[in-house]
Scaffold this motif. Structure first.
Motif, mmCIF file in Angstrom:
data_model
loop_
_atom_site.group_PDB
_atom_site.id
_atom_site.type_symbol
_atom_site.label_atom_id
_atom_site.label_comp_id
_atom_site.label_asym_id
_atom_site.label_seq_id
_atom_site.Cartn_x
_atom_site.Cartn_y
_atom_site.Cartn_z
ATOM 1 N N PRO A 70 13.954 -16.324 -34.645
ATOM 2 C CA PRO A 70 15.005 -15.545 -35.310
ATOM 3 C C PRO A 70 14.504 -14.934 -36.615
ATOM 4 N N TYR A 71 14.892 -13.726 -36.879
ATOM 5 C CA TYR A 71 14.346 -12.926 -37.972
ATOM 6 C C TYR A 71 14.423 -13.630 -39.324
ATOM 7 N N THR A 72 15.606 -14.100 -39.695
ATOM 8 C CA THR A 72 15.793 -14.642 -41.044
ATOM 9 C C THR A 72 14.950 -15.883 -41.278
ATOM 10 N N GLY A 73 15.014 -16.850 -40.381
ATOM 11 C CA GLY A 73 14.245 -18.071 -40.553
ATOM 12 C C GLY A 73 12.752 -17.817 -40.553
ATOM 13 N N LEU A 74 12.303 -16.974 -39.643
ATOM 14 C CA LEU A 74 10.880 -16.667 -39.532
ATOM 15 C C LEU A 74 10.330 -16.074 -40.817
ATOM 16 N N ARG A 75 11.088 -15.182 -41.456
ATOM 17 C CA ARG A 75 10.612 -14.522 -42.664
ATOM 18 C C ARG A 75 10.401 -15.497 -43.816
ATOM 19 N N VAL A 76 11.143 -16.589 -43.839
ATOM 20 C CA VAL A 76 11.000 -17.571 -44.915
ATOM 21 C C VAL A 76 9.583 -18.136 -44.926
ATOM 22 N N GLY A 77 9.113 -18.577 -43.770
ATOM 23 C CA GLY A 77 7.766 -19.147 -43.698
ATOM 24 C C GLY A 77 6.680 -18.127 -43.964
ATOM 25 N N LEU A 78 6.849 -16.930 -43.421
ATOM 26 C CA LEU A 78 5.830 -15.897 -43.591
ATOM 27 C C LEU A 78 5.711 -15.454 -45.050
ATOM 28 N N ALA A 79 6.861 -15.253 -45.701
ATOM 29 C CA ALA A 79 6.832 -14.836 -47.101
ATOM 30 C C ALA A 79 6.242 -15.928 -47.984
ATOM 31 N N THR A 80 6.559 -17.182 -47.666
ATOM 32 C CA THR A 80 6.032 -18.297 -48.455
ATOM 33 C C THR A 80 4.522 -18.405 -48.299
ATOM 34 N N ALA A 81 4.024 -18.247 -47.073
ATOM 35 C CA ALA A 81 2.579 -18.328 -46.845
ATOM 36 C C ALA A 81 1.847 -17.213 -47.584
ATOM 37 N N ALA A 82 2.366 -15.998 -47.501
ATOM 38 C CA ALA A 82 1.725 -14.875 -48.180
ATOM 39 C C ALA A 82 1.732 -15.065 -49.691
ATOM 40 N N THR A 83 2.837 -15.577 -50.216
ATOM 41 C CA THR A 83 2.949 -15.783 -51.657
ATOM 42 C C THR A 83 1.990 -16.869 -52.131
ATOM 43 N N LEU A 84 1.941 -17.982 -51.412
ATOM 44 C CA LEU A 84 1.036 -19.069 -51.800
ATOM 45 C C LEU A 84 -0.420 -18.620 -51.715
#
Length: 223
Positions: A70-84
């Motif tokens: 699902p779009y919303t949940g998936l974006r949380v992990g992806l944005a966090t990985a890119a930021t870290l």
């Protein structure tokens, strides 16, 4: 090297820390809540880091599940990985979420070939087929279960999506139902050790998001 893995593409908010030198998962935590990925991910990451006794600055790499999900949940992990990855100056990798679930099934000695299916909502499933070694041979795809019944007939199945549709997946196993960051970390470490080039943490979308911008706006005239 310490590798941090997490995933938010399924109802599981899951994180783990692995030592690539020993191949051991040092800490792992899982929370099942399909609506609170944004609230739970960072506290879960802090929990596993705290259990190991390290800070984010001691990490050597981060890996996240890229979906499908699902779009919303998936974006949380992806944005966090890119930021870290950017903030810490370390590599950030992505692995298909279904591959992580398949690796967990392989570790549990599920006989192959087998199918992984997660809940895609809209009465559909995200699915892929794997061989006896847990290597993907078909997919990932998104379909209505009835439309793929013949293609997956006779296969053992894992994942919450398979459990939702027993008519299509009569050989569904209860576990693994969701993603496990521990299995994802082990899979990432195995691929890195084999010299494979891991993908960037980019979303694996198989359809448009549920929420869309309205196409027609009402015209409001000045008073």
């Amino acid at each position: 090297m310490l590798l941090l893995a997490f995933d938010t593409a399924t109802p599981a908010v899951t994180a783990a820390v692995l030592d690539t030198e020993t191949g051991r998962v040092l800490a792992a935590a899982d929370r099942i809540d399909a609506r609170r990925h944004g609230e739970l991910l960072l506290p879960t990451v802090d929990e596993v880091l705290g259990e190991v006794g390290v800070t984010k600055h001691q990490l050597g790499a981060v890996v996240t599940g890229t979906g499908p999900g699902p779009y919303t949940g998936l974006r949380v992990g992806l944005a966090t990985a890119a930021t870290l990855g950017h903030a810490l100056g370390i590599p950030a990798y992505g692995i298909c979420t279904l591959d992580g679930i398949a690796h967990a099934a392989h570790l549990q000695r599920v006989d192959g070939p087998f199918v992984v299916a997660t809940d895609a909502r809209r009465k559909e499933v995200y699915w892929a087929v794997y061989d006896a070694d847990g290597v993907r041979t078909e997919g990932p795809s998104v379909d209505r279960p009835a439309d793929i019944a013949e293609r997956v007939a006779g296969l053992t199945a894992v994942g919450a999506g398979a459990l939702l549709y027993p008519d299509t997946f009569p050989r569904a196993l209860p576990e693994p139902a969701h993603q496990s960051a521990a299995a994802l970390a082990l899979l990432a470490a195995r691929r890195l050790a084999a010299g494979e080039e891991l993908e960037a943490p980019l979303p694996l979308y198989l359809r448009r998001p549920d929420a869309e911008v309205p196409k027609n706006y009402k015209t409001v005239l000045p008073a």
